[in-house]
Design an enzyme around this catalytic site. Structure first.
Site, PDB file in Angstrom:
ATOM      1  N   CYS A   8       0.865  -1.183   0.000  1.00 37.28           N
ATOM      2  CA  CYS A   8       0.000   0.000   0.000  1.00 37.28           C
ATOM      3  C   CYS A   8       0.904   1.236   0.000  1.00 37.28           C
ATOM      4  CB  CYS A   8      -0.986  -0.013   1.165  1.00 37.28           C
ATOM      5  SG  CYS A   8      -0.289   0.267   2.805  1.00 37.28           S
ATOM      6  N   ARG A  14      -3.449  -0.495   5.235  1.00 38.64           N
ATOM      7  CA  ARG A  14      -3.997  -1.580   4.420  1.00 38.64           C
ATOM      8  C   ARG A  14      -3.076  -2.785   4.282  1.00 38.64           C
ATOM      9  NH1 ARG A  14      -5.174   1.864  -0.802  1.00 38.64           N
ATOM     10  NH2 ARG A  14      -3.230   2.742  -0.056  1.00 38.64           N
ATOM     11  N   ASP A 125      -8.021   3.829   1.207  1.00 40.73           N
ATOM     12  CA  ASP A 125      -7.043   4.017   2.278  1.00 40.73           C
ATOM     13  C   ASP A 125      -7.730   4.583   3.525  1.00 40.73           C
ATOM     14  OD1 ASP A 125      -4.886   4.536   3.910  1.00 40.73           O
ATOM     15  OD2 ASP A 125      -3.668   5.410   2.300  1.00 40.73           O
TER      16      ASP A 125
END
Length: 156
Positions: A8, A14, A125
């Protein structure tokens, strides 16, 4: 050993969530000797930090171990060594591809690509949205499908 790398942006929300969830699923399946899991970020802003408080709280609630996960920036060798490089979104994919040569490009995919009939392509996100529950649900389903894919492809 099959190496799975989740990617990520900052490696605090994440991808560490996906790493912990996938490790949990691999352990439940008794495949710890077959599959190794790691995570990285495309940026270095949080290098050396533990996962975001929202990620930690959610994983604790789900009784999923995230010990030992520390943010780090992706390096070319990470892409070269991994069998599966799993990005959380299209921007991550572009950053990863800038590190990969043509031969390695084929093993780069997005997590949501493993979820059949899914209309959402990117895992949002939660650093910006604050919605860790939504992200967990996407990661959980994506990890189930990824593990099923790996098991089928590798006959394990």
């Amino acid at each position: 050993m099959i190496q799975v790398l989740f990617v990520c942006l900052g490696n605090i929300c994440r991808s560490p969530m996906a790493e912990a969830v996938f490790r949990h699923k691999v352990k439940e399946a008794g495949l710890e000797r077959d599959i190794v899991v790691d995570s990285v970020g495309t940026g270095d802003w949080h290098e050396g930090e533990t996962p975001h408080q929202g990620t930690c709280e959610l994983l604790r609630e789900k009784d999923i171990d995230f010990s030992g996960i520390v943010a780090r920036k992706i390096e070319k060798r990470d892409v070269e060594n991994a069998d599966y490089v799993v990005a959380m979104d299209a921007d991550n994919m572009r950053s990863i591809r800038s590190l990969a040569d043509e031969a390695n490009d084929t093993k780069i995919t997005k997590l949501m690509d493993f979820v059949p009939r899914n209309k959402i392509e990117d895992v949002p996100d939660p650093y910006f949205t604050g919605n860790f529950d939504e992200v967990y649900n996407m990661v959980d389903e994506g990890c189930d499908q990824l593990l099923a894919h790996i098991r089928e492809q590798s006959s394990i």
